[in-house]
Design an enzyme around this catalytic site. Structure first.
Site, PDB file in Angstrom:
ATOM      1  N   ASP A   1       1.940 -13.012 -77.675  1.00 33.42           N
ATOM      2  CA  ASP A   1       0.730 -13.048 -76.855  1.00 33.42           C
ATOM      3  C   ASP A   1       0.937 -12.207 -75.590  1.00 33.42           C
ATOM      4  OD1 ASP A   1      -1.845 -13.848 -76.164  1.00 33.42           O
ATOM      5  OD2 ASP A   1      -1.167 -15.694 -75.186  1.00 33.42           O
TER       6      ASP A   1
ATOM      7  N   GLU B   1      -6.514  -5.503 -76.466  1.00 30.96           N
ATOM      8  CA  GLU B   1      -7.512  -6.032 -75.535  1.00 30.96           C
ATOM      9  C   GLU B   1      -8.225  -4.894 -74.824  1.00 30.96           C
ATOM     10  OE1 GLU B   1      -7.556  -8.624 -71.393  1.00 30.96           O
ATOM     11  OE2 GLU B   1      -6.253  -9.302 -73.026  1.00 30.96           O
TER      12      GLU B   1
ATOM     13  N   GLY C   1      -8.462 -17.685 -73.449  1.00 32.81           N
ATOM     14  CA  GLY C   1      -8.876 -18.672 -72.454  1.00 32.81           C
ATOM     15  C   GLY C   1      -9.814 -19.707 -73.028  1.00 32.81           C
TER      16      GLY C   1
ATOM     17  N   SER D   1      -9.241 -22.914 -73.577  1.00 27.77           N
ATOM     18  CA  SER D   1      -9.122 -24.239 -72.963  1.00 27.77           C
ATOM     19  C   SER D   1     -10.221 -24.457 -71.926  1.00 27.77           C
ATOM     20  CB  SER D   1      -7.756 -24.391 -72.280  1.00 27.77           C
ATOM     21  OG  SER D   1      -6.708 -24.384 -73.214  1.00 27.77           O
TER      22      SER D   1
ATOM     23  N   ASN E   1      -7.846 -18.488 -78.686  1.00 32.80           N
ATOM     24  CA  ASN E   1      -6.576 -18.834 -78.046  1.00 32.80           C
ATOM     25  C   ASN E   1      -6.725 -20.065 -77.160  1.00 32.80           C
ATOM     26  OD1 ASN E   1      -5.856 -16.360 -79.169  1.00 32.80           O
ATOM     27  ND2 ASN E   1      -4.745 -15.687 -77.354  1.00 32.80           N
TER      28      ASN E   1
ATOM     29  N   THR F   1      -3.507 -24.023 -72.455  1.00 30.65           N
ATOM     30  CA  THR F   1      -3.496 -24.960 -71.335  1.00 30.65           C
ATOM     31  C   THR F   1      -3.775 -26.390 -71.769  1.00 30.65           C
ATOM     32  OG1 THR F   1      -4.170 -23.202 -69.812  1.00 30.65           O
ATOM     33  CG2 THR F   1      -4.525 -25.464 -69.085  1.00 30.65           C
TER      34      THR F   1
END
Length: 287
Positions: free
Chosen positions: A82, A134, A211, A213, A232, A235
């Site tokens: 990652d 990305e 992101g 979470s 993904n 957290t």
């Protein structure tokens, strides 16, 4: 079953769901990810953040034991580096057996990002590995007080479409409203699904939400509908483990440590299973 992301994301793309990618950083947390996937009969991706790999157990130590767990699993499992921004280290991870890598050159110009990524795509093919990249950027909420993602950080769909066509990446992470880390209490981000929809319409490629979470169940479900095929989450999995440890030690400071470690990763399993359900990947593992 150990494999790259390429096949599992192609299947998710064709059937309209997303595969969960859960951040782990050691054998115990990786075991929790695989256990949750097996209980849900879902394909899964173990995301190993490059910064964690370099800080805790490097790829020459960590990779093979997790590969063995993946090979023994009853569901498809990929190991993905990652945010691989250190290209030399990323190449080491490929050599050590990672089945997938994220080449994160998003801080560079679009042209340089494409050039670097194209080189990694060509290298990864020699290992039978897949590549995520990305375009755009996302903020990070952490102890440093970094800011939420703002409009200037969103992915330009036209740039992303050109990037996919030029590099041949297997998946592309796009920025359309999410932020890495733990959002302030009660805050739910606003997602701009039109960004995802335009890139999907222009390429048909698997797209990635970073992101996840705290992003909100409705945002995640709509993201999948718009064309996201990998989500993904790190957290929330770690928070569940931290809260378990805090609760147990508050009640019994002398709690047996090996049992505490065992219980912590098990406490995170329910979080992963909930995200697998939201992503639509439950029951999607091959028999």
């Amino acid at each position: 079953m150990y494999e790259s992301m390429k096949g599992m994301l192609a299947k998710a793309n064709a059937e309209g769901y997303a595969v969960m990618a859960i951040n782990a950083f050691n054998l115990e947390t990786a075991r929790g990810v695989i256990t949750a996937a097996e209980e849900m009969n879902a394909p899964i991706i173990i995301d190993l953040l490059q910064d964690h790999v370099k800080s805790f157990f490097d790829c020459d130590i960590l990779t093979q034991p997790i590969i063995k767990m993946a090979q023994a699993a009853s569901v498809p499992v990929a190991i993905n580096l990652d945010h691989g921004h250190d290209i030399a280290h990323l190449k080491r991870c490929l050599h050590e057996g990672f089945s997938s890598v994220m080449c994160d050159a998003s801080a560079l110009s679009p042209e340089e990002n494409a050039r670097v990524t194209r080189g990694i795509v060509e290298l990864a093919q020699t290992y039978g590995a897949s590549v995520e990249a990305e375009v755009g950027n996302m903020g990070r909420i952490d102890e440093s007080g970094a800011m939420l993602t703002d409009d200037e950080m969103y992915t330009n769909p036209d740039v992303a479409i050109k990037f996919i066509q030029e590099t041949g990446v297997d998946a592309l992470a796009v920025s359309y409203g999410s932020t890495h880390g733990d959002y302030p209490e009660g805050y739910v981000p606003t997602f701009h699904f039109d960004i995802v929809e335009k890139i999907k319409a222009g390429t048909g490629a698997p797209l990635v939400l970073h992101g996840g979470s705290g992003a909100g169940e409705e945002n995640m479900r709509r993201s999948v509908e718009a064309g996201i095929n990998k989500i993904n989450v790190g957290t929330d999995y770690m928070i569940a483990q931290r809260e378990f440890v805090a609760k147990v030690l508050a009640e019994n400071p002398g709690y047996d440590y090996p049992t505490l470690v065992e219980g912590s990763w098990k406490a995170g399993i329910e979080v992963i299973k909930r995200y697998i359900e939201i992503s639509g990947s439950a029951g999607k593992a091959r028999s």
